[in-house]
Design a protein around this motif. Sequence first.
Motif, PDB file in Angstrom:
ATOM      1  N   ASN A 139      54.826  70.754  29.487  1.00 56.88           N
ATOM      2  CA  ASN A 139      55.452  71.605  30.497  1.00 56.88           C
ATOM      3  C   ASN A 139      56.158  70.782  31.566  1.00 56.88           C
ATOM      4  O   ASN A 139      57.222  71.160  32.061  1.00 56.88           O
ATOM      5  CB  ASN A 139      54.402  72.511  31.152  1.00 56.88           C
ATOM      6  N   VAL A 140      55.565  69.653  31.925  1.00 55.85           N
ATOM      7  CA  VAL A 140      56.176  68.800  32.944  1.00 55.85           C
ATOM      8  C   VAL A 140      57.505  68.241  32.433  1.00 55.85           C
ATOM      9  O   VAL A 140      58.502  68.209  33.166  1.00 55.85           O
ATOM     10  CB  VAL A 140      55.222  67.657  33.354  1.00 55.85           C
ATOM     11  N   PHE A 141      57.525  67.817  31.182  1.00 56.93           N
ATOM     12  CA  PHE A 141      58.779  67.309  30.602  1.00 56.93           C
ATOM     13  C   PHE A 141      59.831  68.423  30.511  1.00 56.93           C
ATOM     14  O   PHE A 141      61.012  68.192  30.771  1.00 56.93           O
ATOM     15  CB  PHE A 141      58.518  66.714  29.220  1.00 56.93           C
ATOM     16  N   ASP A 142      59.408  69.637  30.153  1.00 58.50           N
ATOM     17  CA  ASP A 142      60.360  70.753  30.063  1.00 58.50           C
ATOM     18  C   ASP A 142      60.933  71.115  31.429  1.00 58.50           C
ATOM     19  O   ASP A 142      62.113  71.474  31.541  1.00 58.50           O
ATOM     20  CB  ASP A 142      59.677  71.981  29.451  1.00 58.50           C
ATOM     21  N   ASP A 143      60.099  71.015  32.479  1.00 59.26           N
ATOM     22  CA  ASP A 143      60.551  71.369  33.835  1.00 59.26           C
ATOM     23  C   ASP A 143      61.382  70.263  34.478  1.00 59.26           C
ATOM     24  O   ASP A 143      62.030  70.490  35.493  1.00 59.26           O
ATOM     25  CB  ASP A 143      59.348  71.681  34.727  1.00 59.26           C
ATOM     26  N   ASN A 144      61.310  69.056  33.911  1.00 59.31           N
ATOM     27  CA  ASN A 144      62.037  67.913  34.462  1.00 59.31           C
ATOM     28  C   ASN A 144      62.836  67.250  33.344  1.00 59.31           C
ATOM     29  O   ASN A 144      62.415  66.240  32.761  1.00 59.31           O
ATOM     30  CB  ASN A 144      61.058  66.905  35.097  1.00 59.31           C
TER      31      ASN A 144
END
Length: 309
Positions: free
Chosen positions: A226-231
């Motif tokens: 999720n962190v990679f998808d949001d950034n």
Amino acid sequence: MLRKIAFVTFLALFLGTYAHAIEFPKGGSPFFYRQSTAYSSVTFNKIMEAYGLNLDMNKAVAADLPSSYAIAANGKPVFNKIPMAYIPTEYHDIFTAYGLELNEQYVQNELNIPSYARIAGDNVKFGSTRVAYGAEEWENILGAYSLPMKKKPVAAKPKPKPAPKPVIGDSDGDGVMDNVDVCPDTPRGAKVDERGCWALPNNVLFDFNQAELKEGYASNLDTVKNVFDDNPNLKVRVEGHTDSRGTEAYNQGLSERRAKVVYDYLIEELAISPERLRFVGYGESRPAYTNDTDIGRAFNRRVELTPFD
């Protein structure tokens, strides 16, 4: 419980009843070790008694008190001799069991240990990580607690208002203030420890001295997706670390193998592009905590995710 704390504090101010703060010996506390360390509940209770505080083990106290700290036997507390660090909410339950109340104004203006507690909006927000503190930290934390007084004190002359303290921000929005944030550039959504670093302790991912992900525990890494998808521009270096036990050469190899396993999982299971990842092992060369205690060594056995350009 936080609403109860806020209500009790408001009611005390409204009725004009002041709290009697814990009186520390001049020159600081002689009871806690200067170096951060965990205490057994037998030792911790002796420290509290040295400040004139006693544990009344009634049913209400026994229900709220961590069972690892003390259990009731014939209405009396039975303590253990195992050194143990607690999460701040458990420390708070222990202090309230000794009859102490939390002073929110002190938390707002004087408490400088955000890993223990801080003010968020109108409430107190406690830390979520087990921490062993040192003498100066304990003196600061215990200063936030006080005993209620039955009699109203004589009104004192108002003191001049102190100059406002500089506002300390949280530039990366991770909940750890900039003045204590060791990793100030963590990406949005990353779960950080009390140092502000995007880290996972090895006991969550690995068995002791192993470099294979535990069965059922790989899901702890799924939130990274999720962190990679949001950034979308985020690039991360997977860093393996160990404590100081064992040889430097062995620890170096172990840290590299663990970093590689996490790196492979992010690529193969979470479909994160290899172009956005690197991995490296630092062995025992970058301790984040003391290696003189079991708690410190456990926290040093970790995998950190560090952004890079």
